[in-house]
Design a protein around this motif. Structure first.
Motif, PDB file in Angstrom:
ATOM      1  N   GLU A 328      22.190  30.295   9.495  1.00  0.00           N
ATOM      2  CA  GLU A 328      21.128  30.091   8.511  1.00  0.00           C
ATOM      3  C   GLU A 328      20.293  28.855   8.801  1.00  0.00           C
ATOM      4  OE1 GLU A 328      24.263  30.746   7.732  1.00  0.00           O
ATOM      5  OE2 GLU A 328      24.000  32.821   7.052  1.00  0.00           O
ATOM      6  N   GLY A 329      20.625  28.143   9.880  1.00  0.00           N
ATOM      7  CA  GLY A 329      19.882  26.941  10.226  1.00  0.00           C
ATOM      8  C   GLY A 329      20.288  25.713   9.444  1.00  0.00           C
ATOM      9  N   GLU A 330      21.428  25.779   8.753  1.00  0.00           N
ATOM     10  CA  GLU A 330      21.919  24.649   7.983  1.00  0.00           C
ATOM     11  C   GLU A 330      23.060  23.961   8.708  1.00  0.00           C
ATOM     12  OE1 GLU A 330      23.084  26.234   4.269  1.00  0.00           O
ATOM     13  OE2 GLU A 330      21.035  26.696   3.586  1.00  0.00           O
ATOM     14  N   THR A 331      23.262  22.704   8.379  1.00  0.00           N
ATOM     15  CA  THR A 331      24.330  21.927   8.993  1.00  0.00           C
ATOM     16  C   THR A 331      25.671  22.301   8.362  1.00  0.00           C
ATOM     17  OG1 THR A 331      22.824  20.091   9.419  1.00  0.00           O
ATOM     18  CG2 THR A 331      25.177  19.612   9.494  1.00  0.00           C
ATOM     19  N   ALA A 332      26.648  22.624   9.200  1.00  0.00           N
ATOM     20  CA  ALA A 332      28.004  22.933   8.739  1.00  0.00           C
ATOM     21  C   ALA A 332      28.991  22.108   9.549  1.00  0.00           C
ATOM     22  CB  ALA A 332      28.292  24.426   8.873  1.00  0.00           C
ATOM     23  N   PHE A 333      30.253  22.130   9.127  1.00  0.00           N
ATOM     24  CA  PHE A 333      31.266  21.292   9.752  1.00  0.00           C
ATOM     25  C   PHE A 333      32.511  22.128  10.051  1.00  0.00           C
ATOM     26  CE2 PHE A 333      28.692  18.721   6.901  1.00  0.00           C
ATOM     27  CZ  PHE A 333      28.255  17.721   7.746  1.00  0.00           C
ATOM     28  N   ARG A 334      32.998  22.003  11.279  1.00  0.00           N
ATOM     29  CA  ARG A 334      34.221  22.698  11.687  1.00  0.00           C
ATOM     30  C   ARG A 334      35.452  21.837  11.454  1.00  0.00           C
ATOM     31  NH1 ARG A 334      30.965  23.960  16.350  1.00  0.00           N
ATOM     32  NH2 ARG A 334      30.301  26.153  16.360  1.00  0.00           N
ATOM     33  N   GLY A 335      35.286  20.530  11.520  1.00  0.00           N
ATOM     34  CA  GLY A 335      36.420  19.626  11.416  1.00  0.00           C
ATOM     35  C   GLY A 335      36.462  18.916  10.077  1.00  0.00           C
ATOM     36  N   TRP A 336      37.242  17.873  10.035  1.00  0.00           N
ATOM     37  CA  TRP A 336      37.365  17.083   8.821  1.00  0.00           C
ATOM     38  C   TRP A 336      37.674  15.635   9.199  1.00  0.00           C
ATOM     39  CZ3 TRP A 336      41.942  14.537   7.536  1.00  0.00           C
ATOM     40  CH2 TRP A 336      43.050  14.866   8.329  1.00  0.00           C
ATOM     41  N   SER A 337      37.402  14.752   8.280  1.00  0.00           N
ATOM     42  CA  SER A 337      37.666  13.337   8.497  1.00  0.00           C
ATOM     43  C   SER A 337      38.248  12.754   7.223  1.00  0.00           C
ATOM     44  CB  SER A 337      36.386  12.589   8.876  1.00  0.00           C
ATOM     45  OG  SER A 337      36.621  11.200   8.988  1.00  0.00           O
ATOM     46  N   ARG A 338      39.148  11.830   7.400  1.00  0.00           N
ATOM     47  CA  ARG A 338      39.785  11.210   6.253  1.00  0.00           C
ATOM     48  C   ARG A 338      38.810  10.363   5.449  1.00  0.00           C
ATOM     49  NH1 ARG A 338      45.086   7.215   6.720  1.00  0.00           N
ATOM     50  NH2 ARG A 338      45.280   6.749   4.473  1.00  0.00           N
ATOM     51  N   MET A 339      37.855   9.743   6.131  1.00  0.00           N
ATOM     52  CA  MET A 339      36.948   8.805   5.478  1.00  0.00           C
ATOM     53  C   MET A 339      35.573   9.402   5.207  1.00  0.00           C
ATOM     54  SD  MET A 339      38.943   6.281   5.175  1.00  0.00           S
ATOM     55  CE  MET A 339      37.790   5.052   4.583  1.00  0.00           C
ATOM     56  N   ALA A 340      35.365  10.683   5.479  1.00  0.00           N
ATOM     57  CA  ALA A 340      34.056  11.311   5.261  1.00  0.00           C
ATOM     58  C   ALA A 340      34.263  12.705   4.690  1.00  0.00           C
ATOM     59  CB  ALA A 340      33.267  11.388   6.568  1.00  0.00           C
ATOM     60  N   VAL A 341      33.411  13.084   3.746  1.00  0.00           N
ATOM     61  CA  VAL A 341      33.508  14.390   3.106  1.00  0.00           C
ATOM     62  C   VAL A 341      32.101  14.971   2.971  1.00  0.00           C
ATOM     63  CG1 VAL A 341      33.414  13.339   0.816  1.00  0.00           C
ATOM     64  CG2 VAL A 341      34.371  15.616   1.067  1.00  0.00           C
ATOM     65  N   PRO A 342      31.931  16.281   3.244  1.00  0.00           N
ATOM     66  CA  PRO A 342      30.603  16.900   3.097  1.00  0.00           C
ATOM     67  C   PRO A 342      30.158  16.924   1.641  1.00  0.00           C
ATOM     68  CG  PRO A 342      32.028  18.234   4.502  1.00  0.00           C
ATOM     69  CD  PRO A 342      32.904  17.192   3.877  1.00  0.00           C
ATOM     70  N   ILE A 343      28.867  16.793   1.428  1.00  0.00           N
ATOM     71  CA  ILE A 343      28.282  16.804   0.088  1.00  0.00           C
ATOM     72  C   ILE A 343      27.932  18.234  -0.305  1.00  0.00           C
ATOM     73  CG2 ILE A 343      26.300  16.050  -1.293  1.00  0.00           C
ATOM     74  CD1 ILE A 343      26.240  13.506   0.320  1.00  0.00           C
ATOM     75  N   LYS A 344      28.378  18.643  -1.482  1.00  0.00           N
ATOM     76  CA  LYS A 344      28.063  19.974  -1.989  1.00  0.00           C
ATOM     77  C   LYS A 344      26.670  20.027  -2.604  1.00  0.00           C
ATOM     78  CE  LYS A 344      32.083  21.918  -1.143  1.00  0.00           C
ATOM     79  NZ  LYS A 344      32.230  23.072  -0.212  1.00  0.00           N
ATOM     80  N   GLU A 345      26.313  18.987  -3.336  1.00  0.00           N
ATOM     81  CA  GLU A 345      25.023  18.962  -4.033  1.00  0.00           C
ATOM     82  C   GLU A 345      24.567  17.520  -4.194  1.00  0.00           C
ATOM     83  OE1 GLU A 345      22.998  20.864  -8.088  1.00  0.00           O
ATOM     84  OE2 GLU A 345      25.179  20.774  -7.843  1.00  0.00           O
ATOM     85  N   PHE A 346      23.251  17.341  -4.091  1.00  0.00           N
ATOM     86  CA  PHE A 346      22.675  15.995  -4.208  1.00  0.00           C
ATOM     87  C   PHE A 346      21.412  16.093  -5.055  1.00  0.00           C
ATOM     88  CE2 PHE A 346      19.834  12.598  -2.866  1.00  0.00           C
ATOM     89  CZ  PHE A 346      20.666  11.488  -2.954  1.00  0.00           C
ATOM     90  N   LYS A 347      21.347  15.315  -6.123  1.00  0.00           N
ATOM     91  CA  LYS A 347      20.198  15.333  -7.028  1.00  0.00           C
ATOM     92  C   LYS A 347      19.759  13.901  -7.326  1.00  0.00           C
ATOM     93  CE  LYS A 347      21.553  19.566  -9.475  1.00  0.00           C
ATOM     94  NZ  LYS A 347      21.910  20.148 -10.803  1.00  0.00           N
ATOM     95  N   ILE A 348      18.453  13.679  -7.293  1.00  0.00           N
ATOM     96  CA  ILE A 348      17.881  12.402  -7.717  1.00  0.00           C
ATOM     97  C   ILE A 348      17.653  12.471  -9.226  1.00  0.00           C
ATOM     98  CG2 ILE A 348      15.938  10.810  -7.538  1.00  0.00           C
ATOM     99  CD1 ILE A 348      17.598  10.791  -5.058  1.00  0.00           C
ATOM    100  N   ARG A 349      18.302  11.598  -9.969  1.00  0.00           N
ATOM    101  CA  ARG A 349      18.206  11.614 -11.424  1.00  0.00           C
ATOM    102  C   ARG A 349      17.078  10.736 -11.954  1.00  0.00           C
ATOM    103  NH1 ARG A 349      20.371  16.095 -13.372  1.00  0.00           N
ATOM    104  NH2 ARG A 349      22.576  16.361 -12.839  1.00  0.00           N
ATOM    105  N   GLU A 350      16.888   9.575 -11.368  1.00  0.00           N
ATOM    106  CA  GLU A 350      15.912   8.633 -11.906  1.00  0.00           C
ATOM    107  C   GLU A 350      15.434   7.688 -10.808  1.00  0.00           C
ATOM    108  OE1 GLU A 350      15.556   5.346 -15.570  1.00  0.00           O
ATOM    109  OE2 GLU A 350      17.518   6.005 -14.825  1.00  0.00           O
ATOM    110  N   VAL A 351      14.150   7.425 -10.828  1.00  0.00           N
ATOM    111  CA  VAL A 351      13.545   6.434  -9.939  1.00  0.00           C
ATOM    112  C   VAL A 351      12.766   5.462 -10.822  1.00  0.00           C
ATOM    113  CG1 VAL A 351      11.982   5.993  -8.017  1.00  0.00           C
ATOM    114  CG2 VAL A 351      13.373   8.078  -8.046  1.00  0.00           C
ATOM    115  N   LYS A 352      13.241   4.249 -10.934  1.00  0.00           N
ATOM    116  CA  LYS A 352      12.611   3.274 -11.814  1.00  0.00           C
ATOM    117  C   LYS A 352      11.414   2.614 -11.145  1.00  0.00           C
ATOM    118  CE  LYS A 352      16.723   2.102 -14.509  1.00  0.00           C
ATOM    119  NZ  LYS A 352      17.598   1.008 -15.000  1.00  0.00           N
TER     120      LYS A 352
END
Length: 457
Positions: A328-352
Motif C-alpha cells: 500500500e506504500g506505507e511504512t511497516a515493520f518486520r522486527g521489534w525493539s525494546r526501546m521503540a514502538v510503532p505509532i498507531k495514531e497521531f493527532k495534533i490537538r492544539e497549537v498555541k
C-alpha cells in the motif's frame, strides 16, 4: 614578548610541511612589547578565494549555484588549512589578552565578510568551515568591553548599536543625498540585513566604495576586495545590522535535538573521531572572556553531549525494527525493539499562539496512540512505567523501496541508511489506557492500566 621572526619561521615551516604545493606566506599577530604590528590576512583569504577549487569561473555568469555546489575538484589541503586558520582566529578572539589586539585587526581586514562571500562557505564540503566562520563571527561580536574586560549588559549593547546607526544616519543626511530616505528612517526600519542592503543598493559602485573606504573607513582602499560591490554591501550590513543577543540565541535553540544536529559530525563527532580535523565546538581553556562565556561554553558542550547519547540510542533501536514499504506504500515493520514502538495514531490537538516577540508556537499538544500487546510482560512493565514529564522522541521513518547498493551505502549518511526523515522530542503530559482512564493523577501515582493500547498527550 614574542619575536616576529620566531613566529614567522614557525608558520612558514608549518606551511612548508603541510602545503608544499602552494606558495603561501601568512603573517600572524606580532606582539612586540605593549604594541602590535598589523597582521596581513590577504594570503589566507587569497587561498580561500582561489586556492580551494581547481576550476575557476570564466566570468561572473559562471558564479552561480551550479558552480558553487558543482562537482569541481576541491583541494582538501586548502580546505583543512582554511578550517585550521579559522580555529586559530577563534582561539585568539576567545581569550582576553589576545582579543583586545586581534579583534580590531579582524574587523579592519573584514575576515568574516570575505569568508561569507567565499565559494567554500557555500560549498557542500565547506560545511565545517561555514560553522567555524559563524563561531568566529560570534566571538568577534561578543558582548564584552575589550579594554576593561567587563561583561556588557543587553541595554549597553543596544545603546551602542543605536549610537552607531544614528551617527551613520547623520553622515548620510549631510553628505549623501541619495541616502536621504535612509537618513530620515526610524532605526527599526533599517537595522535588519535585508532592509539595509536594499537601501544601500541605490548607490553606484564608486559612491559605495567612497562611503565604505573613504567616509566610514571600514575597509582600506588598498584592499583588492574593495572593488566588489557585494563585499562592500556585506561589510556595511555586518557593521550596522542589529546582532542577536546571546539570550535571544539561547531561547531560539530547540528544546530537544533534531535530526540536523544529531548527525552533524562537526558538532557531534562519532566515537571514531581521530582528532585530525577541527570541530566547531567551544573549548574549555584556562581563560574565558567572562563568567557568562564560561557558563555558555559548558552549556553548549553539555547539550551536545546529551545529543550524542540520544543519537546512539536511536541508532541502536531503529535497525531492530526492520522497516520496509508494504504494497500500500506505507511504512511497516518486520522486527521489534525494546526501546521503540510503532505509532498507531497521531493527532495534533492544539497549537498555541507564539508569545510576544517570538515566531514559533508557544506549545503544541498532540495525542499519540501505540500498542504494547506484542511485548513480553517485563518490557510492557517498562512502558507502563512512563509518567508525566518523561521525555520521548518521535521518529518519522520512510525506508527506500529497494535496498541500497554497496556503493550507495558507503556514501549514504546514517539517516539515509535508516530511512529516518525527522526526529522531534516531546514531553508527556498525561497517559491514558485504551478505556480512556487517566493513569497519572495530580498526586503522581499511577493506576493499574487496562488493555494494551496507550494514549499519551
Amino acid at each position: 614578548m614574542v619575536e616576529a621572526k620566531f613566529l614567522r619561521n614557525i608558520i612558514e615551516e608549518f606551511l612548508d610541511v603541510c602545503f608544499p604545493q602552494t606558495q603561501i606566506f601568512c603573517c600572524i599577530l606580532l606582539i612586540v612589547g605593549a604594541g602590535a604590528s598589523k597582521v596581513s590576512f590577504f594570503s589566507v583569504l587569497q587561498v580561500l578565494d582561489s586556492g580551494v577549487f581547481s576550476r575557476k569561473p570564466k566570468n561572473d555568469e559562471d558564479t552561480d549555484l551550479g558552480y558553487v555546489h558543482g562537482s569541481e575538484d576541491v583541494d582538501d589541503a586548502c580546505v583543512l588549512y582554511c578550517e585550521r586558520f579559522m580555529e586559530f582566529l577563534i582561539d585568539l578572539l576567545s581569550q582576553l589578552p589576545t582579543r583586545r589586539l586581534v579583534r580590531p585587526l579582524v574587523a579592519d581586514v573584514a575576515v568574516v565578510s570575505k569568508c561569507h562571500l567565499s565559494a567554500l562557505y557555500r560549498h557542500e564540503k565547506g560545511k565545517l568551515f561555514a560553522q567555524l566562520v559563524d563561531l568566529l563571527q560570534y566571538y568577534e561580536g561578543f558582548e564584552i568591553d575589550d579594554h576593561q574586560g567587563r561583561q556588557m549588559t543587553d541595554d549597553e549593547v543596544l545603546q551602542s548599536h543605536y549610537k552607531r546607526l544614528q551617527a551613520f544616519q547623520l553622515l548620510a543626511f549631510k553628505k549623501i543625498p541619495k541616502l536621504r530616505e535612509l537618513a530620515l528612517a526610524n532605526i527599526g526600519a533599517i537595522n535588519k540585513r535585508a532592509d539595509l542592503a536594499k537601501k544601500l543598493s541605490i548607490l553606484s559602485p564608486e559612491e559605495l566604495r567612497d562611503l565604505v573606504c573613504g567616509k566610514l573607513k571600514l575597509v582600506s582602499k588598498d584592499d583588492p576586495w574593495s572593488e566588489r560591490v557585494a563585499f562592500l554591501i556585506e561589510v556595511m550590513v555586518s557593521f550596522f545590522e542589529k546582532q542577536q543577543s546571546q539570550k535571544e540565541a539561547i531561547n531560539a535553540l530547540p528544546l530537544y535535538p533534531n535530526e540536523q544536529i544529531m548527525w552533524d559530525e562537526s558538532l557531534v563527532p562519532s566515537i571514531n573521531y581521530s582528532g585530525e580535523g577541527c570541530l566547531a565546538l567551544p573549548k574549555l581553556n584556562l581563560q574565558f572572556l567572562t563568567l557568562h562565556d564560561y557558563l555558555l561554553r559548558n552549556f553548549n558542550l553539555f547539550r551536545l553531549e546529551s545529543t550524542y547519547e540520544i543519537r546512539e540510542d536511536i541508532q541502536e533501536a531503529v535497525p531492530h525494527l526492520l522497516a520496509y514499504v508494504n504494497n500500500e506504500g506505507e511504512t511497516a515493520f518486520r522486527g521489534w525493539s525494546r526501546m521503540a514502538v510503532p505509532i498507531k495514531e497521531f493527532k495534533i490537538r492544539e497549537v498555541k499562539q507564539p508569545n510576544i516577540g517570538e515566531v514559533k508556537p508557544s506549545a503544541v499538544t498532540a495525542e499519540v496512540t501505540f500498542s504494547i500487546s506484542s511485548y513480553k510482560a517485563q518490557i510492557r512493565s517498562e512502558w507502563n512505567a512512563l509518567k508525566e514529564h518523561d521525555v520521548l522522541f518521535l521518529l518519522s521513518i520512510r525506508p527506500s523501496f529497494e535496498p541500497l547498493s554497496a556503493e550507495e551505502a558507503d556514501k549514504a549518511t546514517v539517516p539515509q541508511k535508516l530511512g529516518l526523515q525527522c526526529v522531534r522530542g516531546c514531553e508527556i503530559i498525561e497517559i491514558r489506557d485504551e478505556e480512556g482512564t487517566l493513569m497519572n493523577d495530580f498526586t503522581g501515582e499511577s493506576n493499574v492500566m487496562n488493555g494494551s493500547l496507550r494514549k499519551e498527550n
